[in-house]
Scaffold this motif. Structure first.
Motif, PDB file in Angstrom:
ATOM      1  N   ASP A  22       0.759  -1.120  -0.128  1.00  0.00           N
ATOM      2  CA  ASP A  22      -0.175  -0.084   0.034  1.00  0.00           C
ATOM      3  C   ASP A  22       0.950   1.065   0.085  1.00  0.00           C
ATOM      4  O   ASP A  22       0.077   2.271  -0.296  1.00  0.00           O
ATOM      5  CB  ASP A  22      -0.875   0.252   1.113  1.00  0.00           C
ATOM      6  N   LEU A  24       3.405   3.964  -1.448  1.00  0.00           N
ATOM      7  CA  LEU A  24       4.211   4.524  -2.734  1.00  0.00           C
ATOM      8  C   LEU A  24       5.315   5.200  -2.278  1.00  0.00           C
ATOM      9  O   LEU A  24       5.437   5.706  -1.139  1.00  0.00           O
ATOM     10  CB  LEU A  24       3.003   5.458  -3.179  1.00  0.00           C
ATOM     11  N   ASN A  49       5.342   1.134 -15.488  1.00  0.00           N
ATOM     12  CA  ASN A  49       3.966   1.456 -15.713  1.00  0.00           C
ATOM     13  C   ASN A  49       3.019   1.021 -16.774  1.00  0.00           C
ATOM     14  O   ASN A  49       2.162   0.459 -16.398  1.00  0.00           O
ATOM     15  CB  ASN A  49       3.874   2.882 -15.170  1.00  0.00           C
ATOM     16  N   ARG A  55       2.478   0.597 -10.274  1.00  0.00           N
ATOM     17  CA  ARG A  55       1.230   1.416 -10.528  1.00  0.00           C
ATOM     18  C   ARG A  55       1.982   3.109  -9.862  1.00  0.00           C
ATOM     19  O   ARG A  55       2.625   2.788  -9.079  1.00  0.00           O
ATOM     20  CB  ARG A  55       0.022   1.157  -9.778  1.00  0.00           C
ATOM     21  N   SER A  56       1.289   4.019 -10.196  1.00  0.00           N
ATOM     22  CA  SER A  56       1.763   5.109  -9.872  1.00  0.00           C
ATOM     23  C   SER A  56       0.596   6.125  -9.410  1.00  0.00           C
ATOM     24  O   SER A  56      -0.592   5.993 -10.015  1.00  0.00           O
ATOM     25  CB  SER A  56       2.642   5.770 -10.665  1.00  0.00           C
ATOM     26  N   ARG A  57       0.953   7.096  -8.621  1.00  0.00           N
ATOM     27  CA  ARG A  57      -0.072   8.167  -8.339  1.00  0.00           C
ATOM     28  C   ARG A  57       0.671   9.327  -8.475  1.00  0.00           C
ATOM     29  O   ARG A  57       1.894   9.593  -7.645  1.00  0.00           O
ATOM     30  CB  ARG A  57      -0.604   7.964  -7.010  1.00  0.00           C
ATOM     31  N   ARG A  58       0.089  10.536  -8.898  1.00  0.00           N
ATOM     32  CA  ARG A  58       1.003  11.928  -8.948  1.00  0.00           C
ATOM     33  C   ARG A  58       0.635  12.457  -7.798  1.00  0.00           C
ATOM     34  O   ARG A  58      -0.251  12.451  -7.306  1.00  0.00           O
ATOM     35  CB  ARG A  58       0.573  12.509 -10.347  1.00  0.00           C
ATOM     36  N   GLY A  62       2.108  10.906  -3.703  1.00  0.00           N
ATOM     37  CA  GLY A  62       2.423   9.932  -4.645  1.00  0.00           C
ATOM     38  C   GLY A  62       3.637   9.250  -4.713  1.00  0.00           C
ATOM     39  O   GLY A  62       4.313   9.377  -3.867  1.00  0.00           O
ATOM     40  N   TYR A  64       5.343   5.644  -6.508  1.00  0.00           N
ATOM     41  CA  TYR A  64       5.268   4.042  -7.313  1.00  0.00           C
ATOM     42  C   TYR A  64       5.120   2.915  -6.149  1.00  0.00           C
ATOM     43  O   TYR A  64       5.351   2.930  -5.194  1.00  0.00           O
ATOM     44  CB  TYR A  64       6.543   3.696  -8.024  1.00  0.00           C
TER      45      TYR A  64
END
Length: 146
Positions: A22, A24, A49, A55-58, A62, A64
């Protein structure tokens, strides 16, 4: 020979596999932990990705993480994404087959026969080794040596 890009990809994925699924991680944190060039690592993670391994979140909070469990990501997948076919000759490649221009008869070609065995052995090892297995082997070795 394994490219530096592929080696960095494997190192980054192993960092992510060691962490909480969970959590990043920032590119800068991964780069610092493994002493990797940040800009190059950013491009590598984007490619991973696009291929569904991370998966990534900006933005704020954020970073990876692995897109699937570490036991479902193999070294073979990573090598193929980063470096292409495992085979040394196109005529023995499973995923990227192409007939050799100078081959008279694939069925009797001694070079092809040997290179097919090499490809099969490499594929067996790389496709049979997940990130989770590599980490477990490393921990077991540390315990035995410690």
């Amino acid at each position: 020979m394994l490219s530096q890009k592929c080696k960095y990809a494997l190192q980054a994925l192993l960092v992510l596999a060691r962490g909480n699924s969970d959590e990043l991680l920032l590119v800068s944190d991964i780069a610092e932990r493994e002493n990797l060039p940040k800009k190059f690592l950013e491009a590598i993670l984007l490619e991973l990705n696009r291929n569904g391994l991370v998966r990534s979140r900006r933005g704020r909070g954020g970073g990876y993480a692995l897109a699937k469990p570490a036991d479902l990501i193999t070294f073979g997948q990573v090598v193929r994404i980063m470096d292409g076919p495992l085979a040394l000759l196109s005529c023995v490649s499973v995923n990227y087959y192409r007939k050799c221009d100078d081959c008279r008869d694939e069925q009797t070609c001694e070079i092809r026969r040997v290179m097919r065995r090499v490809r099969d052995a490499v594929a067996h090892e790389l496709d049979g080794t997940s990130l989770a297995q590599a980490l477990a082997e490393g921990k077991a070795r540390t315990v035995l040596e410690g």
